[in-house]
Design a protein around this motif. Structure first.
Motif, PDB file in Angstrom:
ATOM      1  N   LEU A 177       1.160   2.017  12.852  1.00 56.54           N
ATOM      2  CA  LEU A 177       0.094   2.576  12.031  1.00 56.54           C
ATOM      3  C   LEU A 177      -1.147   1.702  12.196  1.00 56.54           C
ATOM      4  N   VAL A 178      -2.259   2.340  12.557  1.00 60.30           N
ATOM      5  CA  VAL A 178      -3.488   1.599  12.795  1.00 60.30           C
ATOM      6  C   VAL A 178      -4.577   2.100  11.854  1.00 60.30           C
ATOM      7  N   MET A 179      -5.683   1.304  11.813  1.00 60.82           N
ATOM      8  CA  MET A 179      -6.852   1.631  10.993  1.00 60.82           C
ATOM      9  C   MET A 179      -6.497   1.726   9.515  1.00 60.82           C
ATOM     10  N   TYR A 180      -5.585   0.873   9.086  1.00 59.64           N
ATOM     11  CA  TYR A 180      -5.161   0.837   7.684  1.00 59.64           C
ATOM     12  C   TYR A 180      -6.231   0.138   6.846  1.00 59.64           C
ATOM     13  N   ASP A 181      -6.609   0.738   5.753  1.00 59.25           N
ATOM     14  CA  ASP A 181      -7.613   0.173   4.850  1.00 59.25           C
ATOM     15  C   ASP A 181      -6.971  -0.010   3.482  1.00 59.25           C
ATOM     16  N   ALA A 182      -6.650  -1.252   3.147  1.00 60.17           N
ATOM     17  CA  ALA A 182      -5.939  -1.548   1.901  1.00 60.17           C
ATOM     18  C   ALA A 182      -6.786  -1.278   0.668  1.00 60.17           C
ATOM     19  N   ARG A 183      -8.088  -1.058   0.847  1.00 56.00           N
ATOM     20  CA  ARG A 183      -8.957  -0.840  -0.307  1.00 56.00           C
ATOM     21  C   ARG A 183      -8.841   0.578  -0.865  1.00 56.00           C
ATOM     22  N   THR A 184      -8.194   1.474  -0.144  1.00 57.87           N
ATOM     23  CA  THR A 184      -8.113   2.862  -0.590  1.00 57.87           C
ATOM     24  C   THR A 184      -6.677   3.238  -0.924  1.00 57.87           C
ATOM     25  N   LYS A 185      -6.502   4.021  -1.984  1.00 63.02           N
ATOM     26  CA  LYS A 185      -5.181   4.514  -2.347  1.00 63.02           C
ATOM     27  C   LYS A 185      -4.672   5.530  -1.338  1.00 63.02           C
ATOM     28  N   LEU A 186      -5.603   6.253  -0.723  1.00 59.84           N
ATOM     29  CA  LEU A 186      -5.211   7.257   0.262  1.00 59.84           C
ATOM     30  C   LEU A 186      -4.455   6.628   1.424  1.00 59.84           C
ATOM     31  N   ALA A 187      -4.886   5.441   1.848  1.00 59.69           N
ATOM     32  CA  ALA A 187      -4.210   4.759   2.956  1.00 59.69           C
ATOM     33  C   ALA A 187      -2.759   4.458   2.586  1.00 59.69           C
ATOM     34  N   ASP A 188      -2.522   3.979   1.367  1.00 63.64           N
ATOM     35  CA  ASP A 188      -1.157   3.695   0.928  1.00 63.64           C
ATOM     36  C   ASP A 188      -0.317   4.968   0.869  1.00 63.64           C
ATOM     37  N   GLN A 189      -0.915   6.056   0.429  1.00 68.76           N
ATOM     38  CA  GLN A 189      -0.189   7.308   0.347  1.00 68.76           C
ATOM     39  C   GLN A 189       0.207   7.818   1.738  1.00 68.76           C
ATOM     40  N   VAL A 190      -0.725   7.681   2.695  1.00 71.51           N
ATOM     41  CA  VAL A 190      -0.436   8.115   4.067  1.00 71.51           C
ATOM     42  C   VAL A 190       0.695   7.278   4.661  1.00 71.51           C
ATOM     43  N   VAL A 191       0.650   5.976   4.451  1.00 66.85           N
ATOM     44  CA  VAL A 191       1.693   5.090   4.969  1.00 66.85           C
ATOM     45  C   VAL A 191       3.055   5.460   4.379  1.00 66.85           C
ATOM     46  N   ASP A 192       3.090   5.677   3.065  1.00 72.16           N
ATOM     47  CA  ASP A 192       4.355   6.024   2.413  1.00 72.16           C
ATOM     48  C   ASP A 192       4.922   7.339   2.955  1.00 72.16           C
ATOM     49  N   GLU A 193       4.062   8.329   3.150  1.00 73.82           N
ATOM     50  CA  GLU A 193       4.531   9.618   3.642  1.00 73.82           C
ATOM     51  C   GLU A 193       5.015   9.535   5.089  1.00 73.82           C
ATOM     52  N   VAL A 194       4.314   8.774   5.909  1.00 70.00           N
ATOM     53  CA  VAL A 194       4.729   8.626   7.310  1.00 70.00           C
ATOM     54  C   VAL A 194       6.062   7.897   7.399  1.00 70.00           C
ATOM     55  N   ARG A 195       6.235   6.832   6.611  1.00 67.44           N
ATOM     56  CA  ARG A 195       7.494   6.090   6.627  1.00 67.44           C
ATOM     57  C   ARG A 195       8.645   6.943   6.098  1.00 67.44           C
ATOM     58  N   GLU A 196       8.362   7.750   5.083  1.00 64.09           N
ATOM     59  CA  GLU A 196       9.409   8.610   4.518  1.00 64.09           C
ATOM     60  C   GLU A 196       9.858   9.664   5.528  1.00 64.09           C
ATOM     61  N   HIS A 197       8.910  10.151   6.306  1.00 62.11           N
ATOM     62  CA  HIS A 197       9.224  11.224   7.252  1.00 62.11           C
ATOM     63  C   HIS A 197       9.870  10.695   8.533  1.00 62.11           C
ATOM     64  N   PHE A 198       9.352   9.572   9.072  1.00 55.74           N
ATOM     65  CA  PHE A 198       9.816   9.072  10.375  1.00 55.74           C
ATOM     66  C   PHE A 198      10.796   7.908  10.263  1.00 55.74           C
ATOM     67  N   GLY A 199      10.901   7.292   9.104  1.00 60.57           N
ATOM     68  CA  GLY A 199      11.887   6.246   8.891  1.00 60.57           C
ATOM     69  C   GLY A 199      11.698   5.029   9.793  1.00 60.57           C
ATOM     70  N   ASP A 200      12.796   4.605  10.448  1.00 63.04           N
ATOM     71  CA  ASP A 200      12.786   3.391  11.266  1.00 63.04           C
ATOM     72  C   ASP A 200      11.967   3.523  12.540  1.00 63.04           C
ATOM     73  N   LYS A 201      11.506   4.712  12.858  1.00 57.77           N
ATOM     74  CA  LYS A 201      10.689   4.887  14.058  1.00 57.77           C
ATOM     75  C   LYS A 201       9.283   4.308  13.889  1.00 57.77           C
ATOM     76  N   VAL A 202       8.910   4.003  12.669  1.00 56.42           N
ATOM     77  CA  VAL A 202       7.583   3.463  12.376  1.00 56.42           C
ATOM     78  C   VAL A 202       7.664   1.942  12.321  1.00 56.42           C
TER      79      VAL A 202
END
Length: 205
Positions: A1-26
């Motif tokens: 996962l690139v271009m992560y911006d910790a200042r935004t809640k949206l970035a955290d939500q995207v990370v959580d959804e990607v990890r939930e969907h792809f699991g250990d592949k991330v």
């Protein structure tokens, strides 16, 4: 996962959804939009300043790197187009002082001079293209002086080429070669030395 911006809640939500969907592949590590390092080391060379910027659009991922070391500074830019698997890249180091490299100083190597490095490339992952140039107006190697060193290398249509021009101790050296990037790696090379002056050359020994 690139271009992560910790200042935004949206970035955290995207990370959580990607990890939930792809699991250990991330990959566990995320790469922020901007990375900056100061007073670091890499390849046994001190780094005064290093910055990395990433930017993504719907069609491309672009990155810019700025590097500053005691031996010299340089920049690199790259763009990758996932759909076409294409890329564009550029690297420029306008002045690298060899005598200031830690690998040279710590080993007390008698090497000095300024080297300019540049490279340009674009193409696809299956058909890469690249042109690179290394230039040094004057290099000091122990008791020998190399004048006008210029090395050009290229990659296109599955063939690598190189051209070398220089003179050392009164001898002019020219080399040309090609390597076909096939299963046999067929290669040809030609070396030409003209105006060889034995006096200055033998005087170095």
């Amino acid at each position: 996962l690139v271009m992560y911006d910790a200042r935004t809640k949206l970035a955290d939500q995207v990370v959580d959804e990607v990890r939930e969907h792809f699991g250990d592949k991330v990959c566990k590590q995320v790469i922020p939009r901007t990375v900056r390092l100061s007073e670091a080391r890499a390849w046994d060379q001190p780094i005064k300043d290093l910055s990395l910027q990433l930017e993504g659009t719907g069609n491309a991922i672009r990155s810019t790197v700025n590097l500053d070391t005691p031996a010299g500074s340089g920049t690199a830019t790259a763009s990758f187009y996932p759909k076409e698997k294409g890329y564009e890249a550029q690297v420029d180091f306008p002045g690298i002082h060899l005598e200031k490299l830690d690998a040279v100083r710590t080993r007390n190597l008698q090497v000095g001079g300024v080297v300019r490095v540049s490279a340009r490339g674009q193409g696809t992952l299956t058909a890469p293209q690249l042109e690179a140039t290394v230039e040094a107006p004057k290099l000091q190697l122990h008791q020998k002086v190399l004048d006008g060193l210029k090395l050009r290398a290229g990659l296109a249509q599955q063939q690598a080429t190189f051209n070398l021009d220089s003179s050392v101790s009164g001898a002019y050296i020219q080399a040309r070669g090609t390597v076909n990037l096939n299963s046999d790696y067929d290669a040809t090379a030609n070396i030409d030395t003209r105006a060889v002056q034995l006096g200055p050359f033998l005087a170095t020994y």
